[in-house]
Write a protein that holds these residues in place. Structure first.
Motif, PDB file in Angstrom:
ATOM      1  N   ALA A 117      33.075 -32.715 -14.972  1.00 23.98           N
ATOM      2  CA  ALA A 117      34.530 -32.779 -14.927  1.00 23.98           C
ATOM      3  C   ALA A 117      35.001 -33.824 -13.910  1.00 23.98           C
ATOM      4  N   LEU A 118      34.366 -33.852 -12.744  1.00 23.18           N
ATOM      5  CA  LEU A 118      34.753 -34.828 -11.725  1.00 23.18           C
ATOM      6  C   LEU A 118      34.476 -36.257 -12.195  1.00 23.18           C
ATOM      7  N   VAL A 119      33.305 -36.475 -12.771  1.00 25.98           N
ATOM      8  CA  VAL A 119      32.958 -37.819 -13.246  1.00 25.98           C
ATOM      9  C   VAL A 119      33.918 -38.264 -14.341  1.00 25.98           C
ATOM     10  N   HIS A 120      34.248 -37.357 -15.244  1.00 26.51           N
ATOM     11  CA  HIS A 120      35.180 -37.702 -16.321  1.00 26.51           C
ATOM     12  C   HIS A 120      36.550 -38.073 -15.758  1.00 26.51           C
ATOM     13  N   ARG A 121      37.024 -37.310 -14.782  1.00 27.15           N
ATOM     14  CA  ARG A 121      38.321 -37.637 -14.171  1.00 27.15           C
ATOM     15  C   ARG A 121      38.292 -39.019 -13.524  1.00 27.15           C
ATOM     16  N   GLU A 122      37.186 -39.343 -12.850  1.00 28.81           N
ATOM     17  CA  GLU A 122      37.114 -40.641 -12.177  1.00 28.81           C
ATOM     18  C   GLU A 122      36.993 -41.789 -13.172  1.00 28.81           C
ATOM     19  N   ARG A 123      36.410 -41.547 -14.311  1.00 22.92           N
ATOM     20  CA  ARG A 123      36.322 -42.592 -15.341  1.00 22.92           C
ATOM     21  C   ARG A 123      37.693 -42.919 -15.925  1.00 22.92           C
ATOM     22  N   PHE A 124      38.671 -42.044 -15.684  1.00 22.58           N
ATOM     23  CA  PHE A 124      40.038 -42.278 -16.152  1.00 22.58           C
ATOM     24  C   PHE A 124      41.022 -42.070 -14.995  1.00 22.58           C
ATOM     25  N   ALA A 125      40.652 -42.587 -13.847  1.00 23.49           N
ATOM     26  CA  ALA A 125      41.423 -42.354 -12.625  1.00 23.49           C
ATOM     27  C   ALA A 125      42.792 -43.027 -12.684  1.00 23.49           C
ATOM     28  N   VAL A 126      43.749 -42.428 -11.974  1.00 26.56           N
ATOM     29  CA  VAL A 126      45.113 -42.940 -11.826  1.00 26.56           C
ATOM     30  C   VAL A 126      45.312 -43.358 -10.368  1.00 26.56           C
ATOM     31  N   PHE A 127      46.060 -44.454 -10.144  1.00 26.82           N
ATOM     32  CA  PHE A 127      46.282 -44.961  -8.789  1.00 26.82           C
ATOM     33  C   PHE A 127      47.771 -45.197  -8.540  1.00 26.82           C
ATOM     34  N   ASP A 128      48.184 -44.998  -7.300  1.00 24.69           N
ATOM     35  CA  ASP A 128      49.540 -45.312  -6.872  1.00 24.69           C
ATOM     36  C   ASP A 128      49.541 -46.769  -6.417  1.00 24.69           C
ATOM     37  N   LEU A 129      50.139 -47.654  -7.207  1.00 26.26           N
ATOM     38  CA  LEU A 129      50.025 -49.083  -6.944  1.00 26.26           C
ATOM     39  C   LEU A 129      50.738 -49.508  -5.672  1.00 26.26           C
ATOM     40  N   ALA A 130      51.848 -48.853  -5.339  1.00 20.39           N
ATOM     41  CA  ALA A 130      52.624 -49.248  -4.163  1.00 20.39           C
ATOM     42  C   ALA A 130      52.030 -48.694  -2.870  1.00 20.39           C
ATOM     43  N   ARG A 131      51.515 -47.475  -2.915  1.00 16.86           N
ATOM     44  CA  ARG A 131      51.001 -46.842  -1.695  1.00 16.86           C
ATOM     45  C   ARG A 131      49.521 -47.132  -1.484  1.00 16.86           C
ATOM     46  N   GLY A 132      48.738 -47.189  -2.583  1.00 16.49           N
ATOM     47  CA  GLY A 132      47.313 -47.382  -2.455  1.00 16.49           C
ATOM     48  C   GLY A 132      46.638 -46.150  -1.868  1.00 16.49           C
ATOM     49  N   PRO A 133      45.364 -46.226  -1.515  1.00 14.19           N
ATOM     50  CA  PRO A 133      44.465 -47.336  -1.853  1.00 14.19           C
ATOM     51  C   PRO A 133      44.231 -47.427  -3.366  1.00 14.19           C
ATOM     52  N   LEU A 134      43.791 -48.588  -3.816  1.00 12.69           N
ATOM     53  CA  LEU A 134      43.523 -48.803  -5.237  1.00 12.69           C
ATOM     54  C   LEU A 134      42.045 -48.609  -5.549  1.00 12.69           C
ATOM     55  N   TRP A 135      41.418 -47.744  -4.780  1.00  9.06           N
ATOM     56  CA  TRP A 135      40.017 -47.391  -4.990  1.00  9.06           C
ATOM     57  C   TRP A 135      39.768 -46.082  -4.262  1.00  9.06           C
ATOM     58  N   GLY A 395      29.451 -37.445 -17.697  1.00  9.14           N
ATOM     59  CA  GLY A 395      30.808 -36.927 -17.790  1.00  9.14           C
ATOM     60  C   GLY A 395      31.263 -36.551 -19.180  1.00  9.14           C
ATOM     61  N   GLN A 396      30.497 -36.919 -20.227  1.00  7.23           N
ATOM     62  CA  GLN A 396      30.942 -36.621 -21.587  1.00  7.23           C
ATOM     63  C   GLN A 396      30.986 -35.130 -21.867  1.00  7.23           C
ATOM     64  N   GLY A 397      30.178 -34.341 -21.139  1.00  8.53           N
ATOM     65  CA  GLY A 397      30.199 -32.905 -21.343  1.00  8.53           C
ATOM     66  C   GLY A 397      31.548 -32.280 -21.066  1.00  8.53           C
ATOM     67  N   ALA A 398      32.357 -32.948 -20.217  1.00  9.38           N
ATOM     68  CA  ALA A 398      33.676 -32.412 -19.879  1.00  9.38           C
ATOM     69  C   ALA A 398      34.616 -32.402 -21.077  1.00  9.38           C
ATOM     70  N   LEU A 399      34.352 -33.232 -22.076  1.00  8.52           N
ATOM     71  CA  LEU A 399      35.221 -33.271 -23.252  1.00  8.52           C
ATOM     72  C   LEU A 399      35.187 -31.959 -24.019  1.00  8.52           C
ATOM     73  N   ASP A 400      34.111 -31.192 -23.848  1.00 10.92           N
ATOM     74  CA  ASP A 400      33.977 -29.918 -24.563  1.00 10.92           C
ATOM     75  C   ASP A 400      34.349 -28.717 -23.705  1.00 10.92           C
ATOM     76  N   THR A 401      34.591 -28.945 -22.405  1.00 18.32           N
ATOM     77  CA  THR A 401      34.873 -27.804 -21.523  1.00 18.32           C
ATOM     78  C   THR A 401      36.204 -27.908 -20.788  1.00 18.32           C
ATOM     79  N   GLU A 402      36.769 -29.112 -20.687  1.00 17.00           N
ATOM     80  CA  GLU A 402      37.979 -29.304 -19.902  1.00 17.00           C
ATOM     81  C   GLU A 402      39.155 -29.672 -20.806  1.00 17.00           C
ATOM     82  N   ALA A 403      40.364 -29.435 -20.321  1.00 19.42           N
ATOM     83  CA  ALA A 403      41.566 -29.813 -21.056  1.00 19.42           C
ATOM     84  C   ALA A 403      41.683 -31.331 -21.093  1.00 19.42           C
ATOM     85  N   PRO A 404      42.285 -31.891 -22.152  1.00 21.98           N
ATOM     86  CA  PRO A 404      42.454 -33.349 -22.227  1.00 21.98           C
ATOM     87  C   PRO A 404      43.237 -33.879 -21.025  1.00 21.98           C
TER      88      PRO A 404
END
Length: 485
Positions: A117-135, A395-404
């Motif tokens: 689940a954590l790996v899947h979230r990081e593969r589709f991470a969201v960032f705050d462009l104005a505040r950062g950090p961008l990593w 992280g692909q296992g999260a597709l079958d156990t976690e909400a989209p």
């Protein structure tokens, strides 16, 4: 272990405001097309993962990240503006976005589920462009002496090559803080320096514009892989990778064909895929999209930043020619395209006069299919108390156990762009012994992609085994009745 309080840093980090570099334009336009109101939510990071085994000093590891923030300007970058032509702000200081997660005490099944689940979230991470950090970095403890380090970058500030630079510099700074080696010399390369170098490498000329108009017009109108978003609940992050591989005999024959054509195995594999797609779609003309490193020699290979340049290939094909002919044609087309490499904005304006009125208008409009190489495999790093090894994302296992993470109904008018983002694309392994077809399983049919992977594997074996046989004869023997339309 001897813990040293600090390592060498420059007296004062530079602050600056700079426009996008040429290598960043492509990704920024795509981010704005995916998430017009907040491009930081485009969920398109570049990620990398390392398995750390051995004794770890958490304070030194975190301090080493602080050293990297001073070394690499991209790690202190945020967006001062986020419109068509954004301005990047490099801050004089930056915070360390290190997140500790301890899963070592969980039962194996639950630990695996949470890690996926954590790996899947990081593969589709969201960032705050104005505040950062961008990593950011997640340090996940999975047992007493084993950790997974997961790093995610907003793709505009980093490419795949930069991930290895990041980990190598991080481990160097870590060992310096432990007193095991000398600190690295200061890397005096700013974001503006990188942008200036990229502009110098991409000369602007009317001849370049004319080249791209001749090769890319007319622009694609029919998708090679028609999307099928059957439900508003479709998961737009349901990205999976279907592997394929070649046996030793095929790999050997592939290298021999590439040598005879005076080219690379990568371009031979691209030639095979191009011929196959033209056949499966019953089209004589398709345009391939791929990417180049975009980094010169020396210091540019030691900088965390986004340098890659895309090129687009109109490869001539004929059923009467041989595969060897097709490989030579692909090589010639690639060489010509690289010689005319231009920034995305320059190409877009050359082929789409209304580009500035239509923005965001992403690079997805320029090609029919995508085919690229994986980043070079990172070497294992061995230290007295710690070993560091690159591992696959999982992280692909999260597709079958976690909400989209993101549903089709949530993206409004951007849905067509998201569907095209999930289109099947090929990433060839660095050793050219196989690769993966990456696609969104909620938008494209898994059976179709699996059949394509198997057909491609068969076709590569057939054409490299008999490279002088006409393509028409080889395609006539194609197993099954695969079609993409």
């Amino acid at each position: 272990m001897r813990l040293v309080g600090h390592t060498h840093r420059p007296p004062q980090a530079r602050e600056e405001h700079v426009p996008l570099a040429a290598g960043q334009e492509t990704l920024w336009e795509l981010m704005r097309a995916l998430a017009p109101s907040d491009p930081g939510a485009a969920r398109l990071p570049v990620v990398d993962f390392r398995l750390l085994s051995g004794e770890l000093e958490p304070a030194a590891l975190e301090g080493a990240l602080g050293d990297l923030i001073h070394r690499h300007h991209a790690l202190r970058t945020v967006f001062a503006s986020a419109d068509d032509e954004p301005v990047l702000h490099v801050r004089p200081e930056g915070q360390v976005p290190l997140h500790h997660v301890d899963l070592s005490g969980l039962p194996p099944a639950e630990r695996s589920r949470q890690l996926d689940a954590l790996v899947h979230r990081e593969r589709f991470a969201v960032f705050d462009l104005a505040r950062g950090p961008l990593w950011r970095v997640h340090l996940v403890r999975t047992s007493a002496h084993e950790y997974l380090a997961a790093v995610s970058f907003y793709h505009v500030i980093s490419d795949g090559w930069a991930c290895s630079v990041f980990f190598e510099d991080w481990m160097h700074a870590y060992r310096a803080r432990l007193g095991q080696r000398a600190p690295q010399e200061h890397l005096d390369v700013s974001l503006r320096d990188a942008a200036d170098q990229q502009r110098a490498d991409l000369p602007v000329s009317a001849a370049h514009d004319a080249y791209w108009r001749a090769r890319l017009l007319p622009l694609p109108t029919r998708p090679v892989f028609p999307p099928r978003v059957r439900s508003p609940e479709a998961d737009l992050t349901a990205e999976v990778a279907l592997p394929f591989s070649f046996d030793d005999s095929t790999v050997g024959a592939l290298r021999e064909v590439a040598w005879r054509a005076r080219t690379t195995p990568f371009l031979a594999l691209l030639a095979a895929y191009h011929v196959l797609l033209c056949h499966l779609t019953r089209r004589e003309r398709l345009v391939a999209g791929t990417t180049t490193l975009g980094r010169g020699a020396g210091v540019w290979r030691r900088v965390v930043s986004q340098f890659t340049n895309n090129v687009y290939l109109e490869i001539p094909t004929s059923g009467a020619s041989s595969f060897l002919d097709a490989v030579r044609a692909t090589h010639a087309t690639m060489a010509e395209a690289v010689a005319h490499t231009s920034s995305f904005g320059r190409i877009a304006r050359a082929v789409r006069p209304s580009f500035d009125r239509e923005r965001p208008w992403p690079f997805l409009n320029l090609f029919d299919y995508w085919f690229q190489s994986a980043a070079p495999a990172a070497p294992d790093l061995s230290h007295p108390e710690l070993s560091v090894r690159q591992v696959g994302p999982g992280g692909q296992g999260a597709l079958d156990t976690e909400a989209p993470l993101l549903r089709a109904r949530e993206v409004g008018d951007s849905l067509p762009v998201w569907a095209r983002r999930g289109v099947p694309l090929v990433i060839v392994d660095d050793d050219r012994r196989g690769g993966v077809l990456v696609y969104n399983r909620d938008v494209y049919d898994t059976g179709m992609v699996a059949e394509l992977a198997e057909t491609y594997r068969w076709f590569v074996t057939a054409v490299v085994t008999e490279p002088e046989r006409t393509l028409r004869d080889v395609l006539a023997a194609l197993p099954g009745s695969a079609r993409l339309e």
